[in-house]
Design an enzyme around this catalytic site. Structure first.
Site, PDB file in Angstrom:
ATOM      1  N   ARG A 269       0.850  -1.191   0.000  1.00 37.10           N
ATOM      2  CA  ARG A 269       0.000   0.000   0.000  1.00 37.10           C
ATOM      3  C   ARG A 269       0.890   1.248   0.000  1.00 37.10           C
ATOM      4  NH1 ARG A 269      -3.663  -2.563  -1.583  1.00 37.10           N
ATOM      5  NH2 ARG A 269      -5.649  -2.949  -0.577  1.00 37.10           N
TER       6      ARG A 269
ATOM      7  N   HIS B 153      -1.486   0.912  -9.546  1.00 36.49           N
ATOM      8  CA  HIS B 153      -2.168  -0.017  -8.630  1.00 36.49           C
ATOM      9  C   HIS B 153      -2.833  -1.154  -9.432  1.00 36.49           C
ATOM     10  CE1 HIS B 153      -4.213  -0.470  -4.456  1.00 36.49           C
ATOM     11  NE2 HIS B 153      -4.124  -1.642  -5.055  1.00 36.49           N
TER      12      HIS B 153
HETATM   13  P1  NAP Z   1      -1.904 -11.622   4.322  1.00 33.35           P
HETATM   14  O1  NAP Z   1      -2.018 -13.043   3.883  1.00 33.35           O
HETATM   15  O2  NAP Z   1      -2.772 -11.135   5.427  1.00 33.35           O
HETATM   16  O3  NAP Z   1      -0.373 -11.397   4.734  1.00 33.35           O
HETATM   17  C1  NAP Z   1       0.077 -10.276   5.427  1.00 33.35           C
HETATM   18  C2  NAP Z   1       1.509 -10.532   5.875  1.00 33.35           C
HETATM   19  O4  NAP Z   1       2.047  -9.337   6.441  1.00 33.35           O
HETATM   20  C3  NAP Z   1       1.609 -11.621   6.949  1.00 33.35           C
HETATM   21  O5  NAP Z   1       2.736 -12.427   6.694  1.00 33.35           O
HETATM   22  C4  NAP Z   1       1.823 -10.815   8.225  1.00 33.35           C
HETATM   23  O6  NAP Z   1       2.559 -11.483   9.231  1.00 33.35           O
HETATM   24  C5  NAP Z   1       2.624  -9.651   7.690  1.00 33.35           C
HETATM   25  N1  NAP Z   1       2.553  -8.493   8.585  1.00 33.35           N
HETATM   26  C6  NAP Z   1       1.459  -7.766   8.920  1.00 33.35           C
HETATM   27  N2  NAP Z   1       1.800  -6.784   9.789  1.00 33.35           N
HETATM   28  C7  NAP Z   1       3.125  -6.905   9.992  1.00 33.35           C
HETATM   29  C8  NAP Z   1       4.054  -6.201  10.787  1.00 33.35           C
HETATM   30  N3  NAP Z   1       3.697  -5.155  11.544  1.00 33.35           N
HETATM   31  N4  NAP Z   1       5.346  -6.603  10.762  1.00 33.35           N
HETATM   32  C9  NAP Z   1       5.727  -7.656  10.008  1.00 33.35           C
HETATM   33  N5  NAP Z   1       4.893  -8.380   9.237  1.00 33.35           N
HETATM   34  C10 NAP Z   1       3.611  -8.005   9.226  1.00 33.35           C
HETATM   35  O7  NAP Z   1      -2.105 -10.647   3.103  1.00 33.35           O
HETATM   36  P2  NAP Z   1      -1.895 -10.906   1.534  1.00 33.35           P
HETATM   37  O8  NAP Z   1      -3.066 -11.561   0.962  1.00 33.35           O
HETATM   38  O9  NAP Z   1      -0.571 -11.545   1.348  1.00 33.35           O
HETATM   39  O10 NAP Z   1      -1.871  -9.402   0.988  1.00 33.35           O
HETATM   40  C11 NAP Z   1      -0.919  -8.488   1.494  1.00 33.35           C
HETATM   41  C12 NAP Z   1      -1.236  -7.087   1.044  1.00 33.35           C
HETATM   42  O11 NAP Z   1      -0.941  -6.941  -0.338  1.00 33.35           O
HETATM   43  C13 NAP Z   1      -2.692  -6.642   1.140  1.00 33.35           C
HETATM   44  O12 NAP Z   1      -3.041  -6.284   2.459  1.00 33.35           O
HETATM   45  C14 NAP Z   1      -2.718  -5.450   0.209  1.00 33.35           C
HETATM   46  O13 NAP Z   1      -2.372  -4.276   0.902  1.00 33.35           O
HETATM   47  C15 NAP Z   1      -1.608  -5.784  -0.801  1.00 33.35           C
HETATM   48  N6  NAP Z   1      -2.174  -6.046  -2.134  1.00 33.35           N
HETATM   49  C16 NAP Z   1      -1.895  -5.180  -3.143  1.00 33.35           C
HETATM   50  C17 NAP Z   1      -2.376  -5.411  -4.409  1.00 33.35           C
HETATM   51  C18 NAP Z   1      -2.003  -4.518  -5.558  1.00 33.35           C
HETATM   52  O14 NAP Z   1      -2.594  -4.631  -6.639  1.00 33.35           O
HETATM   53  N7  NAP Z   1      -1.013  -3.648  -5.393  1.00 33.35           N
HETATM   54  C19 NAP Z   1      -3.189  -6.531  -4.659  1.00 33.35           C
HETATM   55  C20 NAP Z   1      -3.461  -7.393  -3.616  1.00 33.35           C
HETATM   56  C21 NAP Z   1      -2.934  -7.156  -2.344  1.00 33.35           C
HETATM   57  P3  NAP Z   1       1.997 -12.837   9.904  1.00 33.35           P
HETATM   58  O15 NAP Z   1       2.072 -13.887   8.822  1.00 33.35           O
HETATM   59  O16 NAP Z   1       2.951 -13.119  10.994  1.00 33.35           O
HETATM   60  O17 NAP Z   1       0.596 -12.546  10.338  1.00 33.35           O
HETATM   61  C1  GLV Z   2      -5.620  -4.680  -4.051  1.00 36.23           C
HETATM   62  O1  GLV Z   2      -5.005  -3.715  -3.817  1.00 36.23           O
HETATM   63  C2  GLV Z   2      -6.021  -5.642  -3.074  1.00 36.23           C
HETATM   64  O2  GLV Z   2      -5.877  -5.383  -1.874  1.00 36.23           O
HETATM   65  O3  GLV Z   2      -6.501  -6.712  -3.479  1.00 36.23           O
END
Ligand code: NAP
Ligand code: GLV
Length: 315
Positions: free
Chosen positions: A230, A278
């Site tokens: 983000r 994005h």
């Molecule tokens: P997720 O499965 O919830 O994974 C989040 C990861 O971040 C987990 O490993 C978590 O640790 C870690 N984390 C959270 N807070 C932390 C902290 N303070 N210090 C260290 N590690 C921390 O989420 P996801 O599905 O992988 O998605 C991640 C993010 O990608 C989304 O929230 C979104 O912002 C972004 N995203 C962007 C796009 C785009 O198009 N740019 C698309 C999709 C997603 P733990 O495993 O220990 O809980």
């Molecule tokens: C996109 O930014 C998502 O969080 O899926």
């Protein structure tokens, strides 16, 4: 029972058509002008919902994010605290993100922007290249997205590590966890990737101090940053200053504060910055509607919801 889309910035007709295709019996309503009686609405799916809209639905049972991140839903100060929130965790979305991360790591690793520039100038410059094993990639956020990217990059031969709140066990991927191990993670990282959720703890995490702690032992002599988490996670002024001073070799940024990135932002024209709007992992309407409809069916038959957001963690 009715289902409501709250999608002020997405093409609503595409989403309603996709939902009708995968769930023809669902009573689909649209905020704001096709909402009908608000008392009918038991499920909603949202992307960037305006504050107060969710609160106006008195019989809501589940809020569904149409993406992986839920920061835009959680930032509504009027959000009812007792309605569960579900986020997207789907192989299609994850695969798109992995493509983006692999593409941009390879683009920097193979110096594609330099090659593009040389082609424009008709310069035949076959400069020396290096092996994937020479580059240490560090992924902040080792959840669904981070872990998948880590495995693909590992398989390409990069030295990969991840940093998350809790330690992970992925063969061939070094694990660092928590604040105590953050500096050690940074010290071994030539390419820093953020796939973190936006929370108060991750706000501004890519700042001058963080950049200063990254490895300078990689093939480019200065590190590279890729932010697809983000926009709140990087401090744009710090990235620009670090690029100009040579502390940072290059940056790829997909997410910004605000979005769209304003035309006057110096990031647009900086020669060492790659900007994408994005689009790292777009939510595919039919795939995500099928996922949402599946979760509604589960909830209605009394089964546990998939991918519930932990409100205390904020992701
Ligand atoms: P997720 O499965 O919830 O994974 C989040 C990861 O971040 C987990 O490993 C978590 O640790 C870690 N984390 C959270 N807070 C932390 C902290 N303070 N210090 C260290 N590690 C921390 O989420 P996801 O599905 O992988 O998605 C991640 C993010 O990608 C989304 O929230 C979104 O912002 C972004 N995203 C962007 C796009 C785009 O198009 N740019 C698309 C999709 C997603 P733990 O495993 O220990 O809980
Ligand atoms: C996109 O930014 C998502 O969080 O899926």
């Amino acid at each position: 029972m009715a289902f409501l889309f709250i999608l002020p910035t997405w093409p609503i007709d595409v989403w309603t058509a996709a939902m009708r295709k995968v769930a023809p019996d669902l009573d689909v309503r649209v905020w704001p002008d096709r909402i009908g009686n608000v008392e009918d609405i038991e499920y909603c799916a949202a992307w960037l919902p305006p504050p107060g809209v969710v609160k106006s639905l008195p019989n809501l049972k589940v809020i569904m994010s149409l993406g992986a991140g839920v920061d835009a839903i959680l930032k509504d100060p009027t959000l009812p605290g007792n309605v569960p929130i579900v986020r997207v965790n789907d192989p299609d979305l994850t695969g798109r993100m992995t493509e983006y991360i692999v593409l941009h790591v390879l683009m920097h690793h193979r110096q594609q922007r330099r090659l593009d520039e040389n082609q424009r100038k008709k310069i035949w410059d076959s400069f020396p290249t290096h092996a994937a094993r020479d580059l240490s990639v560090g992924i902040m956020g080792m959840g669904v997205m981070g872990a998948d990217s880590a495995v693909r990059l590992r398989d390409l031969g990069f030295r990969v590590a991840g940093w998350s709140r809790s330690p992970k066990t992925i063969p061939g991927v070094e694990s660092f966890a928590g604040e105590a191990e953050f500096d050690a993670f940074l010290a071994r990282t030539d390419v820093l990737i953020s796939l973190l959720p936006a929370t108060p703890d991750t706000d501004g995490i890519i700042n001058r101090g963080t950049i200063a702690k990254l490895s300078r032992n990689g093939p480019f002599g200065a590190p590279i940053v890729i932010n697809a988490g983000r926009g709140r996670q990087h401090v744009a002024e710090d990235i620009l200053a670090a690029l100009d001073s040579g502390e940072l070799h290059a940056a790829t940024l997909d997410v910004f504060t605000p979005e769209p990135l304003p035309p006057e932002s110096p990031l647009w024209t900086h020669p060492k910055v790659t900007i994408t709007p994005h689009c790292a992992a777009d939510s595919d309407p039919e795939t995500i509607c099928a996922y949402v409809a599946g979760n509604i069916r589960k909830h209605q038959s009394g089964e546990a919801l998939d991918n519930l957001v932990d409100m205390s963690r904020g992701y």
